[in-house]
Scaffold this motif. Sequence first.
Motif, PDB file in Angstrom:
ATOM      1  N   CYS A   1      -4.622  -6.499   6.646  1.00  8.64           N
ATOM      2  CA  CYS A   1      -3.191  -6.123   6.639  1.00  8.64           C
ATOM      3  C   CYS A   1      -2.717  -5.508   7.941  1.00  8.64           C
ATOM      4  CB  CYS A   1      -3.811  -4.086   6.572  1.00  8.64           C
ATOM      5  SG  CYS A   1      -2.901  -3.076   5.871  1.00  8.64           S
TER       6      CYS A   1
ATOM      7  N   GLN B   1      -3.051   2.943   2.951  1.00 13.43           N
ATOM      8  CA  GLN B   1      -4.572   2.276   3.524  1.00 13.43           C
ATOM      9  C   GLN B   1      -5.573   2.763   3.671  1.00 13.43           C
ATOM     10  OE1 GLN B   1      -4.614   0.126   7.412  1.00 13.43           O
ATOM     11  NE2 GLN B   1      -5.130  -1.369   6.717  1.00 13.43           N
ATOM     12  N   LYS B   2      -6.013   4.104   3.440  1.00 12.26           N
ATOM     13  CA  LYS B   2      -7.431   4.932   2.973  1.00 12.26           C
ATOM     14  C   LYS B   2      -7.599   4.867   2.005  1.00 12.26           C
ATOM     15  CE  LYS B   2      -7.161   8.315   6.469  1.00 12.26           C
ATOM     16  NZ  LYS B   2      -6.713   9.724   7.322  1.00 12.26           N
TER      17      LYS B   2
ATOM     18  N   THR C   1       0.603  -1.441   0.245  1.00 13.63           N
ATOM     19  CA  THR C   1       0.009  -0.215  -0.591  1.00 13.63           C
ATOM     20  C   THR C   1       0.915   1.756  -0.307  1.00 13.63           C
ATOM     21  OG1 THR C   1      -0.148   0.225   2.638  1.00 13.63           O
ATOM     22  CG2 THR C   1      -1.626  -1.211   0.894  1.00 13.63           C
TER      23      THR C   1
ATOM     24  N   THR D   1      -8.815  -4.551   5.042  1.00 17.42           N
ATOM     25  CA  THR D   1      -9.312  -3.845   3.902  1.00 17.42           C
ATOM     26  C   THR D   1      -9.966  -4.636   3.396  1.00 17.42           C
ATOM     27  OG1 THR D   1      -7.431  -2.768   4.035  1.00 17.42           O
ATOM     28  CG2 THR D   1      -8.270  -2.914   1.869  1.00 17.42           C
TER      29      THR D   1
ATOM     30  N   GLU E   1      -7.174   2.098  -0.374  1.00 18.95           N
ATOM     31  CA  GLU E   1      -7.808   1.086  -0.193  1.00 18.95           C
ATOM     32  C   GLU E   1      -8.724   0.836   0.136  1.00 18.95           C
ATOM     33  OE1 GLU E   1      -5.856  -1.548  -2.684  1.00 18.95           O
ATOM     34  OE2 GLU E   1      -4.185  -0.323  -2.665  1.00 18.95           O
TER      35      GLU E   1
ATOM     36  N   ASP F   1     -17.364   0.182   0.302  1.00 17.41           N
ATOM     37  CA  ASP F   1     -16.897   0.803   1.173  1.00 17.41           C
ATOM     38  C   ASP F   1     -18.513   0.773   2.624  1.00 17.41           C
ATOM     39  OD1 ASP F   1     -14.580   1.250   0.411  1.00 17.41           O
ATOM     40  OD2 ASP F   1     -14.941   3.402   0.723  1.00 17.41           O
TER      41      ASP F   1
ATOM     42  N   SER G   1     -11.725   0.159   5.399  1.00 17.53           N
ATOM     43  CA  SER G   1     -10.724  -0.485   6.748  1.00 17.53           C
ATOM     44  C   SER G   1     -11.412  -0.480   7.638  1.00 17.53           C
ATOM     45  CB  SER G   1      -9.639  -0.225   6.657  1.00 17.53           C
ATOM     46  OG  SER G   1      -8.526  -1.137   7.848  1.00 17.53           O
TER      47      SER G   1
ATOM     48  N   ASN H   1      -5.381  -4.502  10.885  1.00 16.16           N
ATOM     49  CA  ASN H   1      -6.344  -4.148   9.764  1.00 16.16           C
ATOM     50  C   ASN H   1      -6.891  -4.811   9.072  1.00 16.16           C
ATOM     51  OD1 ASN H   1      -5.972  -2.103  11.923  1.00 16.16           O
ATOM     52  ND2 ASN H   1      -4.730  -1.122  10.258  1.00 16.16           N
TER      53      ASN H   1
END
Length: 480
Positions: free
Chosen positions: A388, A349-350, A274, A403, A352, A410, A355, A401
């Motif tokens: 993750c 990460q955001k 990521t 994802t 992707e 989302d 989460s 986390n």
Amino acid sequence: MPQDVASPAGQVAGTDLTLLLENLKTVLGMAHVLTDPADFAGRLVEDRGLYQGHALALIRPADTEQVSLAVRLCRAAGVAIVPQGGNTGLVGGGTPYGAVILSTERLNRIIDIDPLNATMTVGAGCVLANIQEAAAEADALFPLSLASEGSCQIGGNLATNAGGTAVLRYGNARELVLGIEAVLPDGRILSDLNGLRKNNMGYDLRNLFIGSEGTLGIITAAVLKLFPKPVRRATAMVACAGPYPALALYDKLRRENADTLSTFEYIDRFALQTVIRHAGCTDPMTEIHPAYCLVELTSANPADDLDARLETALAAAFEQEVISDAVIGTSEARKDALWRMREELSEAQKSEGASIKHDVAVPVSRVADFIETATAACKDYMPGLRPCPFGHFGDGNLHFNLTRPQDMEDATFLKEYPNFNRIVHDIVHEMGGSISAEHGIGQVKRAELKRYKDPVALAVMQQIKTTLDPDGLMNPGKLF
């Protein structure tokens, strides 16, 4: 994500509210009592956008005495207070619901530095990075280090008992504090700003407030421990076949370099990918590996050859087939580049998608078991899920986390928060761990706390809360 939030607390009639605001303006000054929602809109939303609150006003006291007066006025009016620092929390602990937001941003003075006693006294509104810089200027180290250190404030760090990347060597926030000053829910000032290493004069009230998430009072100042400033560091990114070899490497480094081992961060391949994809980082190795460890040795002794020590340890680990590859930072710029891959991880990460985050701790001996078991259980529940896992391997704290699958919306994924919590937290509990390692409980984990916390301990916590805050006006709806 379930929006189980506190109901608005401390609502008062319009005329009473007007009187309260006028009294607050008299005490704090007109410019520091804000009532236009546009002036504090950014303070109503939790960092990840999971919670949206509303507030009666934003107040900005200049010192502890003003905090005390403001608390007394709000209590007399029956209005709740939500203390806020940098508002970088990840569990909804600073989101207000019909309360007054009390910002500590003006309590930002470095009050005293005592190099011989190795202490620094600071206001709660000091930004963590500024504290680190002030310590460095005094040829010392304040080791608390977080991804949000450029904006988070020390009061919030203490209120949540923050951890970070240096816990392995120096301990979490609770272990870095010698004394505190706090304003109680009735406005009284608890003054315990001592720099003593040994002090057995009754109960340790300092630790009652550290980690209390603003539910017992407002920390306004603290005496922090300082340490010798490192002048040598050796940094490496190490590749291995998974969490079990990583744990074996940690054990080896701990045994052979316990006096200098400052960092041991585990990074799963998806996590590393990521930051390569979204943060502009370059893969440090020519081949792809299942897992990586960011390792750093530090020393205040200029004679220590840490590069040689690290190279020797990693060469032996390679010969024993514990690791697959390693890149050692040969310059300060290269070391910083390796660190950036860890520091940019949360933000990257955001990109992707949604989460579901778990900040958990298990005994160090079980971290590999946890990663393997929890990963398998979560992927069985949702095929296509992209786990993750990363974090502070050496103190048992993992950010586990999850994802969302690439083909899932989302909002659809976030509805699974309770189900994944149950899967992950049950495994943590079975392994003798904690569902909150360094982020706190806030709103996100209130129901989970009731499920996993010892009922007697929970009852004692509630008794303490009721004793200090019988009206329930201090950060209501958080923790309990």
